[in-house]
Design an enzyme around this catalytic site. Sequence first.
Site, mmCIF file in Angstrom:
data_model
loop_
_atom_site.group_PDB
_atom_site.id
_atom_site.type_symbol
_atom_site.label_atom_id
_atom_site.label_comp_id
_atom_site.label_asym_id
_atom_site.label_seq_id
_atom_site.Cartn_x
_atom_site.Cartn_y
_atom_site.Cartn_z
ATOM 1 N N ASP A 140 -5.054 -5.800 10.576
ATOM 2 C CA ASP A 140 -6.352 -5.108 10.694
ATOM 3 C C ASP A 140 -7.545 -6.041 10.463
ATOM 4 O OD1 ASP A 140 -5.613 -5.277 8.020
ATOM 5 O OD2 ASP A 140 -6.234 -3.260 7.475
ATOM 6 N N LYS A 181 0.795 -1.231 0.000
ATOM 7 C CA LYS A 181 0.000 0.000 0.000
ATOM 8 C C LYS A 181 0.829 1.285 0.000
ATOM 9 C CE LYS A 181 -2.022 -1.478 3.724
ATOM 10 N NZ LYS A 181 -2.874 -1.697 4.887
#
Length: 405
Positions: free
Chosen positions: A178, A142
């Site tokens: 996450d 990312k």
Amino acid sequence: MFSVSLGEMKEFMRNFHSEMRKGLAGEKSSLRMLSEYVKKPRGTESGIFLGLDLGGTNFRILLLELTGKRKTRILSSSKFLLHKKHMTGAGTALFDFLAACIKSFTDKYKAGIDRKYRIGFTFSFPVKKRALARGILIRWTKGFRARGVEGKDVVLLLNESLKRKGLRCAEVVALANDTVSTLLARSYEDPDCDIGVILGTGTNACYCERAGEIINIEWGRFSKLRGTPYDKAVDRLSINPGEQLLEKMVSGMYLGRIARLVAEDLPGKGKLPGEFKSEYMSLIESDSSKNMQKTKNLLKKFGMPDPSYSDRKLLKKACSMVSTRAARLGAAAIASVITRMDARLLKKHTVAIDGSVYEKHSGFSRKIKQALKEIFGKNTKNIRLVLTKDASAKGAAILAATAAS
Ligand code: GLC
């Protein structure tokens, strides 16, 4: 090129299952299948814990109270903007910044807490764990690339920075992805929850394998895919070519990039100046204003003074094709994970989902549900997709509680 038929979703699921099996068996696979050294909470854990969340544009901190009766209460929370220099500079500077944020948070929130802060740390990147609070960053994703962190234990790095900042009363006692925090946050309240999914800047999921052990799939890396020339171009122009191929077709970091290339390739069309964000796609796709006036205004900001109505309609179609494919691939991935746990869909499954694309992209959640219905028919009634907002920091605190109980 962008359509995903029911047959293709089923083929995706067969490939996904075989990659899951290989990954679990330690064979070569595009799915990492990382063991998280965590089980679901019982719902009886109690106390006050600090949850951290690092993985996107903000660093979040939250102080959470667990009642021990499947209920939680947020006592305080803060959000700190991460700058590009934190994401791409020296790793020590990144962790020192996190420690400084924690210090300012704990200084502000004294409220008579003179005891130790036990911290759960959500770190949303692929980590090879060796224990609940031990994990080595395998590879940044990312757009992060802070130097000197890959191959290191991120809990040690943060605990060292906390010491350097003189925060002796705070210690990281648990680390999670996450997706895992999202699963934990929901399953503290809801025992049927056995999958955590993120559809945001990045995409990934975790689930409960046999014996209840939670596995972080790192599905963004899935590579048995039929990409278009546009996907290949997006990949080539990214900072990690050849990696995270499913993520590059599904997540918010890339959808705008694909749509831009499609739009620029339409006959007689020029280049779109500036960054074409995934949020813009959502706005264009949901534009029901007269003559698509909203889209016209948006494109004006891009320096296109007079895009014709038919151009605007074409752009809408291009955006919708790209995001519909993303939703259908996301649904196929979710369906693969559910059928890994429960081949005939006999039990109830709550899928905890978080992330900007699922929450905000116009029509996205509806398209996922629609695709799941195509795959499972009437059995879809056993699947509940639940938007679990801001679960990352909350789940981290719950994880710290499971470590303490
Ligand atoms: C990327 C990360 C993964 C994370 C996902 C969602 O795919 O590699 O660990 O869960 O983004 O944030």
